[in-house]
Design an enzyme around this catalytic site. Structure first.
Site, PDB file in Angstrom:
ATOM      1  N   CYS A  44      88.152  99.455  90.831  1.00 56.52           N
ATOM      2  CA  CYS A  44      87.820  99.715  92.228  1.00 56.52           C
ATOM      3  C   CYS A  44      87.935  98.425  93.035  1.00 56.52           C
ATOM      4  O   CYS A  44      87.726  97.324  92.518  1.00 56.52           O
ATOM      5  CB  CYS A  44      86.399 100.263  92.320  1.00 56.52           C
ATOM      6  SG  CYS A  44      85.886 100.710  93.999  1.00 56.52           S
ATOM      7  N   ASP A  46      85.929  97.415  95.152  1.00 57.48           N
ATOM      8  CA  ASP A  46      84.585  96.948  95.490  1.00 57.48           C
ATOM      9  C   ASP A  46      84.412  95.464  95.157  1.00 57.48           C
ATOM     10  O   ASP A  46      84.739  95.019  94.052  1.00 57.48           O
ATOM     11  CB  ASP A  46      83.544  97.777  94.724  1.00 57.48           C
ATOM     12  CG  ASP A  46      82.147  97.611  95.268  1.00 57.48           C
ATOM     13  OD1 ASP A  46      81.609  96.478  95.213  1.00 57.48           O
ATOM     14  OD2 ASP A  46      81.556  98.602  95.745  1.00 57.48           O
ATOM     15  N   ARG A  48      81.934  93.816  94.459  1.00 53.70           N
ATOM     16  CA  ARG A  48      80.904  93.510  93.460  1.00 53.70           C
ATOM     17  C   ARG A  48      81.399  93.665  92.024  1.00 53.70           C
ATOM     18  O   ARG A  48      80.622  93.455  91.079  1.00 53.70           O
ATOM     19  CB  ARG A  48      79.692  94.426  93.684  1.00 53.70           C
ATOM     20  CG  ARG A  48      79.040  94.259  95.047  1.00 53.70           C
ATOM     21  CD  ARG A  48      78.068  95.391  95.337  1.00 53.70           C
ATOM     22  NE  ARG A  48      78.782  96.675  95.477  1.00 53.70           N
ATOM     23  CZ  ARG A  48      78.167  97.834  95.702  1.00 53.70           C
ATOM     24  NH1 ARG A  48      76.836  97.869  95.804  1.00 53.70           N
ATOM     25  NH2 ARG A  48      78.876  98.953  95.819  1.00 53.70           N
ATOM     26  N   HIS A 100      82.386 102.213  88.639  1.00 54.99           N
ATOM     27  CA  HIS A 100      81.089 101.530  88.678  1.00 54.99           C
ATOM     28  C   HIS A 100      80.037 102.397  89.360  1.00 54.99           C
ATOM     29  O   HIS A 100      80.364 103.302  90.134  1.00 54.99           O
ATOM     30  CB  HIS A 100      81.213 100.194  89.417  1.00 54.99           C
ATOM     31  CG  HIS A 100      81.608 100.326  90.856  1.00 54.99           C
ATOM     32  ND1 HIS A 100      80.683 100.409  91.879  1.00 54.99           N
ATOM     33  CD2 HIS A 100      82.819 100.403  91.449  1.00 54.99           C
ATOM     34  CE1 HIS A 100      81.318 100.535  93.031  1.00 54.99           C
ATOM     35  NE2 HIS A 100      82.616 100.531  92.798  1.00 54.99           N
ATOM     36  N   CYS A 103      79.233 103.774  93.632  1.00 55.50           N
ATOM     37  CA  CYS A 103      80.573 103.641  94.202  1.00 55.50           C
ATOM     38  C   CYS A 103      80.620 104.298  95.579  1.00 55.50           C
ATOM     39  O   CYS A 103      80.317 105.482  95.724  1.00 55.50           O
ATOM     40  CB  CYS A 103      81.594 104.290  93.279  1.00 55.50           C
ATOM     41  SG  CYS A 103      83.282 104.267  93.916  1.00 55.50           S
TER      42      CYS A 103
END
Length: 211
Positions: A44, A46, A48, A100, A103
């Site tokens: 992803c 993302d 993080r 994760h 999400c």
């Protein structure tokens, strides 16, 4: 617009490069000659979930493709190009599809499915993001989440999404061809979930060539 965020990154890069040169003087010269990663990471976007950081890897260890909600669409030439190059040019041995917890893409699909159920017949969003996530929204609509709390429902969507993308990967031509060729390097497809609250990865599924 403030340049502070950009300046911080550039300064940090200088410090990092200096520290690597001090610890391993030949690292960058060697890195410039080529790459031979054993892992393709499809994850992803993302911020993080930085693959090299959370696996304590160094440059050259992981070949990477990331997008919103760690999708692998069989009609996506970008993802297919990455997969093809990873298997045929780099000879990776493992393809890991990594989602994760918490999400945002999965949460958006959960909300979209709920909105569609509450407004049957209403026109659906046709933004680039909605189109990209439409297969995941359809997956959410197929799940029975009626007895789940909001957090439980999101976790189920995250994990079901990972399994669906692994299924897609196992249907992709670069994988099926590698599995069908007895002379090709063995490739295993994995589905992982990264827990943002704990910093740990859990394997949900692993697939090898059919016997």
């Amino acid at each position: 617009m403030s340049q502070r965020s950009i300046d911080i990154l550039l300064d940090a890069n200088q410090q990092w490069a200096d520290s690597v040169i001090q610890d391993r003087p030949g690292f960058f010269a060697q890195s410039a000659t080529g790459q031979s990663p054993k892992i393709l990471w499809i994850g992803c976007s993302d911020s993080r979930v930085p693959e090299s950081v959370i696996t304590a890897s160094k440059p050259g260890d992981i070949f990477v493709h990331r997008n919103i909600a760690n999708q692998f669409h069989l009609h996506d030439d970008s993802a297919l190009a990455v997969l093809t190059y990873a298997i045929r040019a780099l000879g990776v041995e493992h393809v890991v599809l990594v989602g994760h917890t918490n999400c945002g893409g999965a949460a958006a699909c959960l909300q979209a499915a709920n909105d569609a159920a509450a407004n049957i017949g209403a026109p659906q969003s046709d933004t680039p993001l909605a189109r990209w996530l439409s297969p995941l929204t359809e997956l959410v609509q197929s799940l029975d989440l009626s007895a789940c709390s909001a957090s439980e429902a999101l976790n189920k969507v995250v994990e079901a999404n990972i399994v669906m993308q692994v299924d897609n990967l196992c249907q992709a031509e670069p994988i099926t061809s590698a599995w069908a060729d007895p002379n090709a390097k063995k490739v295993t497809v994995h589905g992982w979930v990264y827990d943002l609250a704990e910093g740990r990865i859990k394997e949900l599924v692993s697939r090898d060539a059919p016997v």
